[in-house]
Design an enzyme around this catalytic site. Structure first.
Site, PDB file in Angstrom:
ATOM      1  N   GLU A   1      -6.033  -7.423  -1.879  1.00 16.54           N
ATOM      2  CA  GLU A   1      -6.663  -7.533  -0.560  1.00 16.54           C
ATOM      3  C   GLU A   1      -8.130  -7.171  -0.680  1.00 16.54           C
ATOM      4  O   GLU A   1      -8.473  -6.145  -1.280  1.00 16.54           O
ATOM      5  CB  GLU A   1      -6.039  -6.568   0.455  1.00 16.54           C
TER       6      GLU A   1
ATOM      7  N   GLU B   1       0.835  -1.212   0.000  1.00 19.18           N
ATOM      8  CA  GLU B   1       0.000   0.000   0.000  1.00 19.18           C
ATOM      9  C   GLU B   1       0.868   1.259   0.000  1.00 19.18           C
ATOM     10  O   GLU B   1       0.770   2.112   0.878  1.00 19.18           O
ATOM     11  CB  GLU B   1      -0.989  -0.031   1.160  1.00 19.18           C
TER      12      GLU B   1
END
Length: 605
Positions: free
Chosen positions: A305, A197
């Site tokens: 995810e 991320e």
């Protein structure tokens, strides 16, 4: 004009005291032709045109911590099994494993930071187990010692004082070394993720530290070093590992970050995103953004995810990451079925890239930490089963004056309401979405309860029979002694109507005599039917197969009561999940839900 850098809003930040970068989807129904999966357990339909190699993955990084703490996991029917067998039998074909450089305190007793203490050794062990059941492995390098996401990108302890040049060398060296260790151990690596991320920051470099968010102040250079290491591993090992970069807030900033990567000349294969349905817009928007990235930059795309809650209840004493406060979008029921539907729709949305642009560019989806269930508080810090331990704050204090993102106390699971296993470690129906979306059959049992050979021969006697689901007892309606008196459930009253005598036929089946008839009549599947919904009543004994039952112990003291007339494919079921007195008992295909499970309570008669 400077683009948004991807830090979460105040609302989302308040929900994310843990770690995760977010994102995901709202419902997408209507555009694609739905094909019913004939054997669907989760209840979702098959995705039309889903490629055979479409990734149906899970991130199972913390599993070792749970197993070390003594946690067991079970199939849908309650039979125990190895986690990787359970996942494979549900249709999972890929696992994602995060790696932190050194997730342990720097002083004695070197306590782990928590979150599974997911170091390289953990990835080797879990990666080999996944490989051994035929799965591929997706390695997720955080380049940190603990959770990294758009709010925090702390460099590993050992790299704390490194210059950018030194960090570039360290990223290359660590990536190459770790991958060689994994490959030499026998792990079948398919994808490597360079950073987690990384919305403008990575490894102590970029926007969080210099307010430059377009990757130009060192982040792109670090990413490229990781990609170079993968390239060199591929050359050295003759492998074809793909290079993924990972962002979140897709619909807000995804295309901009793809443009930044292009501007900086980073050579990678896959643009991956976190995408959580309750946080990030609709799946239609997701498809549009991923398709634009694939078309414009020629990159494969995937969801690295995702997850969705099956309940908003807090299942341990640590507050949940996802609560009612955090449900920015609720396009699905908060339930087991809603959870499955959300995952199926995300996969369908990614698959649309293959038709909107080009086959092979919409790779798949990974469900994040499906087995992160509650454990004893003593296991949180000792084994790392909680999201953070009391020592995790020490890592943050290397970079800040106070602990904000991690913890000074042992914490439990903040993700338990997002799991695909219940609080006892038993697979829920939503786990089987991975096969169901592909139109494939699942194995929901370890096999120990699949035939009459597992039936106990020591159950002769008189019992009260209690439903695991409702807590109510089998009962002959109104205590009648007549033929066709109905079998129902009722609150305990200790009457003869709630007593049943089991008599073995010596061949693995029992006749069940009813106390209401003074044990002169037996339970009977009406009309000798093998169909779902066939009623169960009391009738004069005639020795037919519709009056014989297999009692199969699926876990300690818990039984399924299977009907011989259905060849033990069906069982006694609290019909319609009724919790009321008088709720009907019928025959239904066995899948192992609590409405099909029973406790035997011995009585003297």
């Amino acid at each position: 004009m400077r683009k948004k850098h991807g830090l979460r809003t105040k609302l989302l930040s308040g929900c994310m005291a843990l770690l995760l970068g977010a994102g995901v989807i709202g419902g997408v129904q209507g555009e694609e032709q739905e094909v019913s999966a004939a054997t669907s357990i989760s209840g979702v339909s098959e995705i039309s045109g889903l490629p055979s190699d479409f990734i149906r993955g899970v991130d199972i990084s913390s599993l070792s911590a749970f197993e070390n703490a003594g946690t067991s996991f079970y199939y849908l029917d309650g039979t125990s099994g190895d986690m990787f067998d359970i996942l494979s039998d549900a249709g999972v074909n890929y696992v994602r494993l995060r790696i932190w450089n050194n997730p342990y305190d720097s002083s004695s007793p070197y306590k782990g930071y928590g979150g599974g203490n997911t170091d390289l050794y953990n990835a080797k062990v879990l990666g080999k187990r996944a490989t051994d059941v035929g799965m591929k492995v997706f390695i997720d390098f955080h380049y940190s010692d603990f959770w990294s996401d758009p709010e925090k990108q702390f460099a590993p302890k050992e790299w704390a004082d490194y210059s950018l040049s030194q960090k570039k060398s360290a990223v290359y060296g660590y990536t190459y070394w770790a991958l060689s260790e994994l490959l030499d151990y026998g792990v079948n690596i398919g994808i490597v993720q360079i950073g987690n991320e990384t919305n403008g920051s990575m490894c102590g470099v970029g926007g969080l530290y210099d307010n430059v968010w377009d990757l130009s102040s060192g982040v792109a250079e670090l990413m490229q070093q990781g990609c170079y290491a993968v390239d060199d591993i591929n050359s050295a090992y003759g492998s074809s590992i793909q290079k993924a970069l990972h962002f979140t807030d897709l619909n807000t900033n995804g295309e901009w970050y793809a443009q930044c990567l292009n501007n900086q000349g980073v050579d990678y294969d896959i643009y991956s995103t976190s995408y959580y349905p309750m946080w990030h817009g609709t799946s239609a928007d997701m498809t549009t953004t991923l398709t634009n990235i694939a078309k414009t930059y020629g990159k494969k795309v995937m969801v690295a995810e995702t997850a969705y809650p099956y309940t908003l209840n807090n299942l341990d004493s640590t507050s949940n990451t996802v609560s009612s406060y955090c449900m920015n979008y609720q396009n699905y029921d908060v339930s087991v079925s809603g959870q499955a539907e959300a995952v199926r729709d995300i996969a369908a949305a990614v698959n649309k890239v293959n038709t909107n642009y080009k086959s092979g560019y919409g790779l798949g989806v990974f469900y994040w930490e499906p087995s992160w269930i509650p454990t004893s508080s003593s296991a949180w810090g000792t084994y790392g089963t909680g999201w953070a331990s009391s020592s995790s704050g020490n890592f943050e204090l290397l970079y800040k004056s106070s602990v904000t993102y991690y913890s000074t106390q042992d914490k439990g699971s903040s993700w338990d309401n997002m799991a695909l296993f219940d609080t006892n470690g038993k697979a829920m129906k939503s786990l089987y979405v991975f096969n169901d979306m592909a139109g494939k059959s699942s194995n929901a049992s370890s096999g120990s309860s699949s035939s009459s050979s597992s039936v106990s021969s020591t159950l002769d006697g008189t019992y009260y029979i209690r439903s695991k689901f409702s807590g109510k007892y089998l009962n002959i309606a109104s205590g009648s002694s007549s033929n066709n008196a109905n079998l129902e459930q009722y609150s305990y009253n200790g009457s003869s109507a709630e007593k049943f005598k089991l008599v073995s036929d010596g061949e693995g089946y029992y006749t069940i005599y009813t106390g209401a008839s003074s044990y002169s009549k037996v339970l009977d599947v009406a009309k000798k039917s093998s169909a779902n919904g066939a009623n169960i009543a009391q009738y004069t004994s005639n020795g037919g197969n519709n009056q014989k039952f297999a009692l199969v112990e699926v876990s300690s003291g818990v039984y399924a009561i299977k009907t011989k007339i259905s060849d033990s494919n069906s069982c006694l079921d609290v019909y319609g999940w009724s919790s009321s007195d008088g709720g009907n008992i019928a025959q239904y295909s066995y899948w192992g839900g609590d409405c099909q499970l029973w406790y035997l309570e011995k009585v003297s008669d």
